[in-house]
Structure formats: structure tokens, C-alpha cells
Design an enzyme around this catalytic site. Structure first.
Site, PDB file in Angstrom:
ATOM      1  N   LYS A 545       0.875  -1.176   0.000  1.00  0.00           N
ATOM      2  CA  LYS A 545       0.000   0.000   0.000  1.00  0.00           C
ATOM      3  C   LYS A 545       0.902   1.213   0.000  1.00  0.00           C
ATOM      4  O   LYS A 545       2.117   1.083   0.199  1.00  0.00           O
ATOM      5  CB  LYS A 545      -0.894   0.033   1.245  1.00  0.00           C
ATOM      6  CG  LYS A 545      -0.115  -0.189   2.537  1.00  0.00           C
ATOM      7  CD  LYS A 545      -1.015  -0.291   3.761  1.00  0.00           C
ATOM      8  CE  LYS A 545      -1.702  -1.631   3.910  1.00  0.00           C
ATOM      9  NZ  LYS A 545      -3.129  -1.617   3.649  1.00  0.00           N
ATOM     10  N   ARG A 546       0.335   2.401  -0.224  1.00  0.00           N
ATOM     11  CA  ARG A 546       1.166   3.601  -0.150  1.00  0.00           C
ATOM     12  C   ARG A 546       1.869   3.685   1.198  1.00  0.00           C
ATOM     13  O   ARG A 546       1.339   3.227   2.221  1.00  0.00           O
ATOM     14  CB  ARG A 546       0.319   4.856  -0.385  1.00  0.00           C
ATOM     15  CG  ARG A 546       0.071   5.124  -1.829  1.00  0.00           C
ATOM     16  CD  ARG A 546       1.363   5.270  -2.620  1.00  0.00           C
ATOM     17  NE  ARG A 546       1.941   6.572  -2.418  1.00  0.00           N
ATOM     18  CZ  ARG A 546       1.809   7.589  -3.264  1.00  0.00           C
ATOM     19  NH1 ARG A 546       1.161   7.436  -4.399  1.00  0.00           N
ATOM     20  NH2 ARG A 546       2.351   8.756  -3.001  1.00  0.00           N
ATOM     21  N   LYS A 657      -8.825  -7.581  -1.351  1.00  0.00           N
ATOM     22  CA  LYS A 657      -8.167  -8.350  -2.419  1.00  0.00           C
ATOM     23  C   LYS A 657      -7.376  -9.509  -1.828  1.00  0.00           C
ATOM     24  O   LYS A 657      -7.403 -10.633  -2.349  1.00  0.00           O
ATOM     25  CB  LYS A 657      -7.230  -7.434  -3.225  1.00  0.00           C
ATOM     26  CG  LYS A 657      -7.963  -6.356  -4.004  1.00  0.00           C
ATOM     27  CD  LYS A 657      -7.052  -5.221  -4.466  1.00  0.00           C
ATOM     28  CE  LYS A 657      -7.907  -4.020  -4.881  1.00  0.00           C
ATOM     29  NZ  LYS A 657      -7.125  -2.786  -5.054  1.00  0.00           N
TER      30      LYS A 657
END
Ligand code: 26V
Length: 816
Positions: A545-546, A657
Site C-alpha cells: 500500500k502507499r 483483495k
């Protein structure tokens, strides 16, 4: 279509768009010719879709977003159009390999993170569910930067994604639209003798549409993603040119076309720059112009019908000027009265909030806005005046409240508050998960929620099962289909039929065999990308993730240090072997985030090569995290790290996901994690840490003291000491020391120390369970079986019911 026919189309495009025979074509030519061959099918479908939408006079949603993260399109579009097998065979017959070619496709990085990927999932679901939909965005020439790692530091390289051409886009110069900027407002006598404001002395620039067609799965319906490129007017050059000032003409042109040159690579920090404002305004003005033109063609000047035919969804506040641009159009061009213009505008617009982080809430200096769009400034003031009048007449004495509701921040330099504008001008405001919506209602937008409670709705995000299972994890997709049959791809709730297989030994074995094969593939990628050898039998512990402090990659790093120290303490102690996998880009200007990347790579260098560890722990930071890399990592993940400080992650979609692909979650009670826990059951997820409420109490009371945790926990103290000393960043000790300082001298805003012990305990439970592969498999299968609700199809249905009120259109036969 047969493989032979497909091969013929492929060779046709090689020859007539690239001028090549098969023998002379390279990988880029193969990708382009394949894309064009598939695009034919998409264009046919798009033409039929447009015809059906028009014939049925269907209400259409327009999703306005500054970002889209589509990922590669070839395999997805082949699957959606049913051409995967013909294409595979065709390539084989020509001595080529489809997967090798597909691997050459570029991944358009037109976004930062979750907000952009959500937009892409939504276009997929809208197409699949037969709703008429346009996505509008910008065609940045440079997308998200490419990330390299040098000596453990992030280095940014430009992403020239358009350099070889992009075969999926169709330029539509015929639909170019003008956009006015600059100038000033004069009061002039109008037709009926009344004084009216007239925007004068503006200059014009153009938006040139580039369409990307998004195929529905198992239906001919197609969503259209229309991306605007800025273009300077030709006449303008000639004018200056004829005055002999050629260089100035060129420079001016250059400045205009620079508007869509580059994506802002920072999320969670409002840019406040003129160029960004011009980007947001171009998106809005070009899109509104486009939508209004289409409306006129179908319904003439029947503006009262507008909200029954048109919905605008604002993806965060970035396109909030839509509200103002629509008002400007209704007032100045359509010459409606204020009250009607306002009713039509509000009835067509709605706004999604994606973050509560104060530094990410956009505000624009009034003076800056005045120099770019003076007429819009007037309109915002008038919206504000009317809103405050109305509220003020009900509660004349509550001046503080009026100040909080105001669209104008008056303290110091005057600024417009875009979230207030977006809320005031929308008939629905939605948060992206239950908790997030609750916090929006009770904290950030409390005064508005008290005024208009019925306008606030919670719609939890979702993900498209087409990309995030069917296409990225064919092995698991096949296993699922072998047990429950086809159909889950469009009706993900059917995954619940897997639940009864969770305890079946044979299914568990197959399930784990799929995971193991996927891990084998990822092992190869890690070797290529990082030069690290990892054991596919180890637990793959994944955080992708960021990079942001609130997402707490640092907490994960602290846990790795804890495990490492325990091994150093007693090299013979039993540990569950783990591979820690990270993928994350830091905003180029985000100093602290870059330090954390350096720290993780420092830990990797030490842990990976320490003979005492003996390969039982490995750390791999995979460079250039993007959709394509996510599609490789997610099918191979065992453990999903969702460890944000509770209250700060609006929803998360990576959490969904990973669970859909059979990873177990270790996470806080934040965003959609809470709903994932409710869906899979407490026994099938590892929850830890303070709740949002507890965290807020601790922070707001001013009583939070990281040192108290340091003193109470010797292991934690030792880890914090390594950060102070720079143990894991040799040669760059100050990097680690700065991180230490943020935690121990600047208050640890994101509560790393408060949650550390609880996190490490949860990790111990994870480590203890993993060796029992049957028990692990049973939980993983229960996760997959419970993910149906997290389909973006469910989310889109909710938007349709609660906000857009669209009808499905069956292509070729009117209404479905
Ligand atoms: C904010 C800003 C601030 C102004 C400058 C440019 C810029 C660019 C992007 C952003 C977006 C930050 C918000 C965001 O991406 N939120 C994420 O949205 C996901 C989809 O709803 C959600 O799953 C994540 O939890 C949330 O962090």
C-alpha cells in the site's frame, strides 16, 4: 471468433499500423497489434452500448476522478470478450506466447493509490451490471513515477508511459471542448434590463478527449473512460506570432499544454498549487461541457429533466468545482434563476469522501482561484451567503457553527473549503465504510450531518472479482469453478458455497497447493526484482500500500526487529519461517515516508544475510509497487497486514483483495477491516490494537505518552533504542534517529508504541497457527467464502439504489 480469424486480425494490425511482417515485429509491436485486435470487439460493443443508452434515454452516471489505476488491460479484455482462448491459440500458431506478450504491456499509472484503483473497479462493475456510465479523468503524459531503490533509498524516475503509444486509447479530436480561464467579471445590462455578471477577457484552452473502453464481463455493455489532454488554441499562436513574438507564442503554448503533463504524486497532502487547480478545473469544465452537450442533443433545453438523466459522482473533493461549473452554466448560459439552477445542480451531484486526514482536506486560496476562475469565485460566495442565511435564520446566535459551516476559511489568508462546498452542493454524501461514515458524520462533517442527516450514507468499497481473482489468480479461480461451477465472477456471493469445504481435507490440500504454486511464481519475481532467495515454504507476510505514517509500515518493521532480536538472543529457538514482503511508494516530498523505506531496506540487508537467522526470516522490499505487481503478490500472500491506526484508514481495498485470494488478515478495527471481521468471523482474523474511540480519547486527552510504554516493556524499549542508535541503517544512522525522534520526541501521532505489544501478541498467534497447515487452510478458505459481499458489484448496486437511481440497459434490446 476462431483462433484463425483472430490470428488474421493480429497480422492485419501488425502490417497496417506498424508496417511489419511477423518476422520483423518485436514485443511492443505484438502488444499493440493484440490490443488493436481486441479493441475491435470493444468498439463494436461501445457503439451498440451508446445506441442502446440513447434509444432508451437512460439516465447516465458520470464518475469524475483525478485518478484511475486501470492496470494492464489485455488479459482482462480478452477474458471479458471471451477471446482469451482464441487469442492464446492464435499466438501459439504464430510461434508466439500470449503470456509473454501480455507481460510487456505497460501499466498506466494515472493515480496514487486506493482512490484511483476504486474508480477502475467501479467502471468494471458499471459495465458488467449494464449501467450507462462514463468515467472522466485526465490523460497525464507522465503518470505515477517509477520507483527505484538505491542503497535502500527511494529514487524517483519519470514514467513516460505514452512513449510507445497506447493502443487502448482512441483520440476524439472531433469532440474537443473549449475551456475558459482567467479574465474578470463585469456587470452589464442583460436582456431584461437587469444588471448581470459577465465573465470577460478570459482566454481559452481546449480539452481533447482520449477514450478507453472498459468491457463488461459476460455482457456487451461497455463503460467509457474519457481522459482529457490539455491543448492550446492555434489562433492564439498566430495572434502573437503575427506580432513577431514567436518565442512567447511557443512558451505560452507550452504552459497551457503542461496542465496535463504530470500526475501529482502525493496523496494525503493538499498541493495548493496553481497547476493543480488548473488540472482540477480542466477536468470539471471539459467534462461538464461534454455532458451538457450530450444532454442538449437528446433533450434540447429541457433543463428540468437534467437530474433525471444525469448523475455526477465526485471522487473526493478534487472535482468539487463541478458544482460551481454547473451553476455557472445554468445561470450564465442557460439563464435559469438561482433557485432552479441550485436545485438541478444539487439533485445531480453527489460526493464521496475518501479520507478524514486534516492535511488531505483541500482548501484553495480565494486570491488564486480568482485569478483562474473569477466567475466561479463569485458563485461560491453566493452559495455560501445563501446557505449561511438559511442556517443563520434558524439559529441566529450560533456564530461558531456558522463559522464551521462556512465555505470560506477566514482566519488569515482567505481560503475556500472544498469539502464544505462538496457537501453543500450534493444530495448525497457517502463515506467508504461504516466506521468511516460514522466518523465523517460525528467529527469532520458534524454540523452538516446535523443539518441534513438524510444526505449521509455509508457505502463500503468493493473490488472487482474479474481482475482480483479471475484474471490475477487463474489457479484459484479454476479450483473455485471446479467446485461451485461458473457464475461467481458475476455473483460473488456464490463463494459462500465454498464454506462447507473448509474442513474437507482434499479441498484444503488443493487450496494450499494453489497457494504454493503462486508462491513459487512470486519467488521467481523476487529473485529477479530484488536478488533475494526466499523459501516458498515460509509464511508470506505481505504489506502492500502507499507508504504513510498512519498505515504504520513502521509497526511492521518493529515487529521484524523483535523477531530478529529474539533469534539473536537464542539462535536455536523455534521460529515460524517468514518472508516479509513490502511494496510501497512514498510521495517524493514525504520525508518521513522515505526514511521508513530506508529503514525497512536496512533491516532487510542485515536480517537476510545473518547466518544466525539461517534464512528463517527474509525481508523483501519490491520496487515500483503498482497494479501489475499487486496482481503478482496478492495470489501468493499468506498474511495480509492491515495495521493502520484505527480511525484513519477510510476503508482499504487491498484488505479485500488479499482475503479474496486466501490470505488471513492481521489488522486493527479500522475501515473495512471491521466489516471483514464481521463477515469471516472473529476466529478467522487476527484483530489487535486500540479502537478508533480509544485512540481518539488517548490522543485528545493529551495523556498519550510513548515513554510510558517504553518504560513498561523492555523488548519494546530495546527496539526503540536500535532506532535511536541507527543499528539497522549503518552509514545512515541519522535516518533511523529521525524516525526515533518522531516517535519519542514528537508524540508518536499514530500510536505505534501504544499498539506494539498487542500487535506482537497477535503476530505470535499467527506464527503459532501457520505450521498447522490444515487449520490455516480452513481459515483461509472461510475467508474466501465470505468475500462475496466485498464485490464492487455490490457497492455499485448500492450507489444505484441510494444515489444515482439508474436503470439497467440491455444492449441491442432496450431496457433489461
Ligand atoms: C488526496 C490528495 C490531496 C490533494 C492532492 C492530491 C491528492 C491525491 C489523492 C488524494 C487521495 C487520498 C484519499 C485516498 O486515496 N483515500 C483512500 O481511498 C480508498 C478508496 O476509498 C480507501 O480504500 C482508502 O482507505 C483511503 O485511504
Amino acid at each position: 471468433m476462431t483462433a484463425g480469424a483472430f490470428a488474421e486480425r493480429f497480422l492485419h494490425y501488425l502490417r497496417y499500423t506498424r508496417g511489419l511482417e511477423l518476422a520483423d515485429a518485436g514485443p511492443a509491436d505484438h502488444v499493440a497489434a493484440l490490443a488493436l485486435a481486441v479493441r475491435e470487439a470493444l468498439v463494436d460493443r461501445a457503439v451498440a452500448s451508446r445506441k442502446a443508452w440513447t434509444e432508451f434515454q437512460a439516465k447516465t452516471v458520470h464518475y469524475l476522478s483525478m485518478e484511475y489505476l486501470l492496470g494492464r488491460l489485455l488479459i482482462n479484455n480478452l477474458i471479458a470478450t471471451g477471446l482469451l482462448e482464441p487469442a492464446r491459440e492464435a499466438m501459439q500458431s504464430l510461434g508466439l506466447n500470449l503470456d509473454t506478450i501480455a507481460d510487456e504491456e505497460i501499466d498506466p499509472g494515472l493515480g496514487n493509490g486506493g482512490l484511483g484503483r476504486l474508480a477502475a473497479c467501479f467502471l468494471d462493475s458499471l459495465a458488467t451490471l449494464n449501467y450507462p456510465a462514463y468515467g472522466y479523468g485526465l490523460r497525464y503524459e507522465y503518470g505515477m513515477f517509477r520507483q527505484e531503490l538505491r542503497d535502500g533509498w527511494q529514487v524517483e524516475r519519470p514514467d513516460r508511459w505514452l512513449k510507445g503509444g497506447y493502443a487502448w486509447e482512441i483520440q476524439r479530436p472531433d469532440l474537443t471542448v473549449p475551456v475558459k480561464v482567467g479574465g474578470r467579471v463585469e456587470w452589464r445590462q442583460g436582456r431584461h434590463g437587469k444588471n448581470r455578471p459577465v465573465w470577460v477577457d478570459w482566454r481559452v484552452l481546449y480539452g481533447v478527449p482520449h477514450d478507453v473502453l472498459i468491457a463488461g464481463y459476460g455482457t456487451p455493455n461497455v463503460s467509457v473512460l474519457r481522459l482529457w489532454a490539455a491543448e492550446a488554441p492555434r489562433e492564439f499562436d498566430f495572434q502573437i506570432f503575427s506580432q513577431g513574438d514567436f518565442l512567447r507564442a511557443v512558451a505560452e503554448r507550452e504552459r497551457t499544454e503542461a496542465i496535463t503533463r504530470v500526475l501529482y504524486p502525493a496523496d494525503y497532502v493538499a498541493a495548493g498549487r496553481r497547476l493543480r487547480l488548473l488540472q482540477e478545473y480542466l477536468l470539471v469544465a471539459a467534462s461538464v461541457h461534454d455532458v451538457v452537450s450530450r444532454f442538449r442533443l437528446r433533450y434540447g433545453e429541457a433543463w428540468e429533466l437534467f437530474p433525471t438523466k444525469v448523475a455526477f459522482q465526485l471522487n473526493d473533493t478534487h472535482p468539487a468545482l463541478t458544482i460551481v461549473e454547473l451553476m455557472r452554466f445554468f445561470l450564465d448560459d442557460a439563464e435559469l434563476r438561482w433557485a432552479q439552477a441550485w436545485d438541478l445542480t444539487r439533485a445531480s451531484c453527489s460526493y464521496t469522501n475518501h479520507t478524514l486526514l486534516p492535511e488531505a482536506l483541500e482548501t484553495w486560496p480565494v486570491a488564486l482561484m480568482e485569478s483562474v476562475i473569477p466567475r466561479h469565485v463569485q458563485i461560491i460566495y453566493e452559495i455560501n451567503r445563501r446557505m449561511l442565511d438559511e442556517v443563520g435564520s434558524a439559529n441566529p446566535r450560533d456564530l461558531d457553527r456558522l463559522e464551521r459551516l462556512s465555505l470560506v476559511h477566514e482566519d488569515g489568508e482567505k481560503r475556500f473549503r472544498m469539502a464544505n462546498l462538496a457537501i453543500a452542493g450534493s444530495h448525497r454524501i457517502n463515506g467508504v465504510a461504516k466506521l468511516h461514515t460514522e466518523l465523517l458524520r460525528t467529527r469532520v462533517a458534524r454540523d452538516f450531518a446535523e443539518l441534513w442527516p438524510e444526505r449521509f450514507v455509508a457505502i463500503t468499497n468493493g473490488i472487482t472479482p474479474r481482475r482480483w481473482l479471475l484474471s490475477c489468480n487463474p489457479r484459484l479461480a479454476d479450483l473455485v469453478t471446479s467446485r461451485i461451477g461458473e457464475g461467481w465472477e458475476r455473483d460473488l456471493d456464490r463463494l459462500s458455497e465454498l464454506a462447507h469445504l473448509a474442513d474437507e481435507a482434499e479441498f484444503q490440500q488443493r487450496f494450499m497447493a494453489v497457494k504454493r504454486e503462486n508462491k513459487g511464481d512470486l519467488v521467481e519475481s523476487i529473485r529477479t526484482l530484488c536478488g533475494i532467495a526466499v523459501d516458498p515454504g515460509s509464511m508470506f507476510d505481505v504489506q502492500i500500500k502507499r507508504l504513510h505514517e498512519y498505515k504504520r509500515q513502521l509497526l511492521n518493521a518493529m515487529h521484524i526487529i523483535a523477531l530478529y532480536r529474539r533469534i539473536k538472543d537464542d539462535p536455536s529457538r523455534a521460529v515460524t519461517p517468514r518472508t516479509f514482503i513490502f511494496g510501497a511508494k512514498a510521495a517524493p516530498s514525504y520525508h518521513m515516508a522515505k526514511l521508513v523505506i530506508r529503514l525497512i531496506n536496512g533491516i532487510a540487508a542485515i536480517v537476510n544475510s545473518d547466518p544466525d537467522v539461517g534464512g528463517r526470516l527474509k525481508v523483501a522490499f519490491l520496487p515500483d509497487y503498482r497494479v501489475t505487481l499487486a496482481e503478482q503478490i496478492i495470489p501468493a500472500a499468506d498474511l495480509s497486514e492491515q495495521i493502520s491506526t484505527a480511525g484513519w484508514e477510510a476503508s482499504g481495498t487491498g484488505n479485500m483483495k488479499l482475503a479474496l485470494n486466501g490470505a488471513l488478515t492481521i489488522g486493527t478495527l479500522d475501515g473495512a477491516n471491521i466489516e471483514i471481521r464481521d463477515a469471516v468471523g472473529e476466529d478467522n482474523i487476527f484483530i489487535f490494537g486500540l479502537t478508533a474511540e480509544q485512540g481518539a480519547v488517548l490522543t485528545i486527552s493529551g495523556h498519550y505518552d510513548p515513554w510510558s510504554y517504553y518504560r513498561a516493556d523492555p523488548e519494546l524499549a530495546a527496539i526503540i533504542d536500535t532506532l535511536r542508535k541507527g543499528t539497522f541503517t549503518p552509514g545512515d544512522e541519522s535516518a533511523s534517529h529521525e524516525i526515533w525522534s518522531v516517535l519519542m520526541e514528537h508524540g508518536d501521532r499514530y500510536l505505534h508504541l501504544a499498539d506494539f505489544r498487542s500487535y506482537v501478541e497477535a503476530q505470535s498467534r499467527v506464527g503459532a497457527l501457520y505450521p498447522d497447515q490444515r487449520a490455516w487452510a480452513a481459515k483461509a478458505i472461510r475467508n474466501v467464502a465470505a468475500m462475496g459481499w466485498f464485490s464492487s458489484d455490490r457497492a455499485i448496486r448500492r450507489y444505484v439504489e441510494e444515489i444515482w437511481h439508474l436503470d439497467q440497459v440491455k444492449i441491442g434490446a432496450g431496457e433489461a
